[in-house]
Structure formats: structure tokens, C-alpha cells
Design a protein around this motif. Structure first.
Motif, PDB file in Angstrom:
ATOM      1  N   LYS A 104       0.845  -1.190   0.000  1.00 37.26           N
ATOM      2  CA  LYS A 104       0.000   0.000   0.000  1.00 37.26           C
ATOM      3  C   LYS A 104       0.881   1.240   0.000  1.00 37.26           C
ATOM      4  O   LYS A 104       1.896   1.292   0.705  1.00 37.26           O
ATOM      5  N   LEU A 105       0.486   2.217  -0.786  1.00 40.84           N
ATOM      6  CA  LEU A 105       1.164   3.519  -0.785  1.00 40.84           C
ATOM      7  C   LEU A 105       0.573   4.332   0.360  1.00 40.84           C
ATOM      8  O   LEU A 105      -0.648   4.503   0.438  1.00 40.84           O
ATOM      9  N   MET A 106       1.429   4.811   1.264  1.00 38.18           N
ATOM     10  CA  MET A 106       0.940   5.549   2.432  1.00 38.18           C
ATOM     11  C   MET A 106       1.808   6.778   2.690  1.00 38.18           C
ATOM     12  O   MET A 106       2.995   6.800   2.355  1.00 38.18           O
ATOM     13  N   THR A 107       1.205   7.745   3.357  1.00 39.09           N
ATOM     14  CA  THR A 107       1.968   8.904   3.816  1.00 39.09           C
ATOM     15  C   THR A 107       2.643   8.526   5.133  1.00 39.09           C
ATOM     16  O   THR A 107       2.265   7.533   5.768  1.00 39.09           O
ATOM     17  N   GLY A 108       3.603   9.311   5.536  1.00 35.19           N
ATOM     18  CA  GLY A 108       4.272   9.069   6.812  1.00 35.19           C
ATOM     19  C   GLY A 108       3.292   9.105   7.976  1.00 35.19           C
ATOM     20  O   GLY A 108       3.375   8.316   8.913  1.00 35.19           O
ATOM     21  N   GLN A 109       2.315  10.017   7.909  1.00 38.24           N
ATOM     22  CA  GLN A 109       1.303  10.145   8.958  1.00 38.24           C
ATOM     23  C   GLN A 109       0.444   8.891   9.039  1.00 38.24           C
ATOM     24  O   GLN A 109       0.150   8.399  10.129  1.00 38.24           O
ATOM     25  N   GLN A 110       0.038   8.345   7.871  1.00 40.48           N
ATOM     26  CA  GLN A 110      -0.780   7.127   7.857  1.00 40.48           C
ATOM     27  C   GLN A 110      -0.005   5.962   8.466  1.00 40.48           C
ATOM     28  O   GLN A 110      -0.573   5.161   9.214  1.00 40.48           O
ATOM     29  N   ILE A 111       1.280   5.860   8.153  1.00 39.35           N
ATOM     30  CA  ILE A 111       2.111   4.782   8.703  1.00 39.35           C
ATOM     31  C   ILE A 111       2.179   4.909  10.214  1.00 39.35           C
ATOM     32  O   ILE A 111       2.014   3.930  10.944  1.00 39.35           O
ATOM     33  N   HIS A 112       2.401   6.124  10.692  1.00 33.97           N
ATOM     34  CA  HIS A 112       2.500   6.355  12.132  1.00 33.97           C
ATOM     35  C   HIS A 112       1.198   5.980  12.846  1.00 33.97           C
ATOM     36  O   HIS A 112       1.216   5.316  13.888  1.00 33.97           O
ATOM     37  N   GLU A 113       0.062   6.389  12.274  1.00 34.45           N
ATOM     38  CA  GLU A 113      -1.236   6.073  12.887  1.00 34.45           C
ATOM     39  C   GLU A 113      -1.476   4.567  12.927  1.00 34.45           C
ATOM     40  O   GLU A 113      -1.979   4.030  13.910  1.00 34.45           O
ATOM     41  N   GLU A 114      -1.111   3.874  11.848  1.00 27.82           N
ATOM     42  CA  GLU A 114      -1.283   2.423  11.793  1.00 27.82           C
ATOM     43  C   GLU A 114      -0.401   1.725  12.832  1.00 27.82           C
ATOM     44  O   GLU A 114      -0.819   0.768  13.479  1.00 27.82           O
ATOM     45  N   GLN A 115       0.837   2.229  13.005  1.00 28.19           N
ATOM     46  CA  GLN A 115       1.730   1.659  14.015  1.00 28.19           C
ATOM     47  C   GLN A 115       1.143   1.833  15.413  1.00 28.19           C
ATOM     48  O   GLN A 115       1.213   0.926  16.240  1.00 28.19           O
ATOM     49  N   LEU A 116       0.556   2.996  15.680  1.00 28.82           N
ATOM     50  CA  LEU A 116      -0.060   3.241  16.987  1.00 28.82           C
ATOM     51  C   LEU A 116      -1.238   2.291  17.208  1.00 28.82           C
ATOM     52  O   LEU A 116      -1.409   1.741  18.297  1.00 28.82           O
ATOM     53  N   LYS A 117      -2.076   2.104  16.169  1.00 24.68           N
ATOM     54  CA  LYS A 117      -3.225   1.193  16.281  1.00 24.68           C
ATOM     55  C   LYS A 117      -2.766  -0.227  16.580  1.00 24.68           C
ATOM     56  O   LYS A 117      -3.326  -0.898  17.440  1.00 24.68           O
ATOM     57  N   ARG A 118      -1.735  -0.678  15.862  1.00 20.26           N
ATOM     58  CA  ARG A 118      -1.238  -2.049  16.065  1.00 20.26           C
ATOM     59  C   ARG A 118      -0.629  -2.222  17.446  1.00 20.26           C
ATOM     60  O   ARG A 118      -0.794  -3.258  18.077  1.00 20.26           O
ATOM     61  N   ALA A 119       0.079  -1.195  17.928  1.00 19.20           N
ATOM     62  CA  ALA A 119       0.664  -1.271  19.269  1.00 19.20           C
ATOM     63  C   ALA A 119      -0.439  -1.352  20.327  1.00 19.20           C
ATOM     64  O   ALA A 119      -0.323  -2.111  21.288  1.00 19.20           O
ATOM     65  N   GLU A 120      -1.502  -0.582  20.128  1.00 15.52           N
ATOM     66  CA  GLU A 120      -2.631  -0.590  21.064  1.00 15.52           C
ATOM     67  C   GLU A 120      -3.309  -1.960  21.082  1.00 15.52           C
ATOM     68  O   GLU A 120      -3.660  -2.482  22.132  1.00 15.52           O
ATOM     69  N   LYS A 121      -3.501  -2.544  19.894  1.00 12.90           N
ATOM     70  CA  LYS A 121      -4.110  -3.877  19.796  1.00 12.90           C
ATOM     71  C   LYS A 121      -3.255  -4.917  20.504  1.00 12.90           C
ATOM     72  O   LYS A 121      -3.759  -5.764  21.228  1.00 12.90           O
ATOM     73  N   LYS A 122      -1.953  -4.837  20.270  1.00 12.78           N
ATOM     74  CA  LYS A 122      -1.038  -5.808  20.879  1.00 12.78           C
ATOM     75  C   LYS A 122      -1.062  -5.685  22.398  1.00 12.78           C
ATOM     76  O   LYS A 122      -1.080  -6.672  23.116  1.00 12.78           O
ATOM     77  N   LYS A 123      -1.097  -4.448  22.871  1.00  8.43           N
ATOM     78  CA  LYS A 123      -1.135  -4.200  24.313  1.00  8.43           C
ATOM     79  C   LYS A 123      -2.428  -4.758  24.909  1.00  8.43           C
ATOM     80  O   LYS A 123      -2.419  -5.380  25.969  1.00  8.43           O
ATOM     81  N   ALA A 124      -3.547  -4.546  24.236  1.00 11.35           N
ATOM     82  CA  ALA A 124      -4.843  -5.020  24.718  1.00 11.35           C
ATOM     83  C   ALA A 124      -4.908  -6.544  24.700  1.00 11.35           C
ATOM     84  O   ALA A 124      -5.431  -7.160  25.622  1.00 11.35           O
ATOM     85  N   SER A 125      -4.374  -7.151  23.663  1.00  5.50           N
ATOM     86  CA  SER A 125      -4.457  -8.615  23.560  1.00  5.50           C
ATOM     87  C   SER A 125      -3.542  -9.307  24.567  1.00  5.50           C
ATOM     88  O   SER A 125      -3.858 -10.387  25.044  1.00  5.50           O
ATOM     89  N   SER A 126      -2.420  -8.684  24.911  1.00  5.95           N
ATOM     90  CA  SER A 126      -1.519  -9.318  25.872  1.00  5.95           C
ATOM     91  C   SER A 126      -2.114  -9.290  27.287  1.00  5.95           C
ATOM     92  O   SER A 126      -1.814 -10.152  28.096  1.00  5.95           O
ATOM     93  N   LYS A 127      -2.966  -8.314  27.576  1.00  9.79           N
ATOM     94  CA  LYS A 127      -3.579  -8.235  28.900  1.00  9.79           C
ATOM     95  C   LYS A 127      -4.717  -9.231  29.062  1.00  9.79           C
ATOM     96  O   LYS A 127      -5.085  -9.568  30.176  1.00  9.79           O
TER      97      LYS A 127
END
Length: 129
Positions: A62-85
Motif C-alpha cells: 500500500k502507498l501511504m503517507t508518513g502520517q498514515q504509517i505512524h497512525e497504523e503503528q499506533l493502532k497495532r501497538a494498542e491492539k497488541k497491548k490489549a491482547s496481551s492483557k
């Protein structure tokens, strides 16, 4: 075999595949294209290529802007944090039936702290000699 990507992010210009399926930054499919065409498109629109699905045939980028990449990384980190708990933690404590009063009070406090943290507590009492 190409190296596995550990984190979500721009792949830069190192793309091990010749034919790619490209999705633009708005989420519309641009179809299959050669790696060189994808890099040219990336440079023209000043976007970054991100690998979405490596196991697909051809791999999906996917072609993405730097901002889109950053937002996606934050979403994935949040999901990972929630699933580990959501995992269940079990704490185990064992002591003798001849335990001293002070020791019993200390262990009772410890059990209370574990229960507050939503741990499952397993207590084993051994018979004194």
C-alpha cells in the motif's frame, strides 16, 4: 526466501518481489504492477510503500503517507497491548499447615494484591510433619 518483516513500516526501495499488487493511499486498488512501476509511482506522489500481505499472490503493498504509517503503528501497538492483557495469569503459593501467624498474614496480603491485579491464585497447603 525474502526476510520476514518484524514491524509495520515503510519498506523503502528493498522489495524482493517483481510483481506487486498496489493499493493507493485512499484504499483503492491500482492492480498488479512491476516493482519498477511501483517505485516510480511512490516517487511521483512522495509516498512510501508498506507491505500489507506477504502471503498473497502477488504480495499486497500500500502507498501511504508518513502520517498514515505512524497512525497504523499506533493502532497495532494498542491492539497488541490489549491482547496481551487478556491472557490469564495464574499465581501459585504453597505453605505448611504449621505456618507462623506473621508468615500467614504476609502471604494473605500477597494473595490479596494478586487478586486485585485480576490474577488467578492457586493455594496449596502442605500438612506439617
Amino acid at each position: 526466501e525474502p526476510k520476514r518483516k518484524a514491524a509495520f513500516g515503510s519498506v523503502g526501495r528493498r522489495i524482493p518481489y517483481r510483481i506487486l499488487h498496489i493499493i493507493n493511499h485512499d484504499g483503492e486498488s491500482l492492480g498488479n504492477m512491476h516493482r519498477a512501476e511501483a517505485l516510480k509511482l511512490m516517487d511521483q506522489h512522495e509516498l512510501k510503500l508498506v507491505l500489507l500481505r506477504e502471503n498473497a499472490e502477488p504480495p499486497v503493498y500500500k502507498l501511504m503517507t508518513g502520517q498514515q504509517i505512524h497512525e497504523e503503528q499506533l493502532k497495532r501497538a494498542e491492539k497488541k497491548k490489549a491482547s496481551s492483557k487478556s491472557g490469564m495469569y495464574i499465581k501459585e503459593l504453597s505453605f505448611s499447615s504449621a505456618i507462623a501467624k506473621n508468615d500467614l498474614e504476609t502471604k494473605t496480603k500477597q494473595i490479596g494484591q494478586w487478586i486485585e491485579k485480576k490474577y488467578h491464585v492457586k493455594v496449596t497447603i502442605r500438612q506439617a510433619k
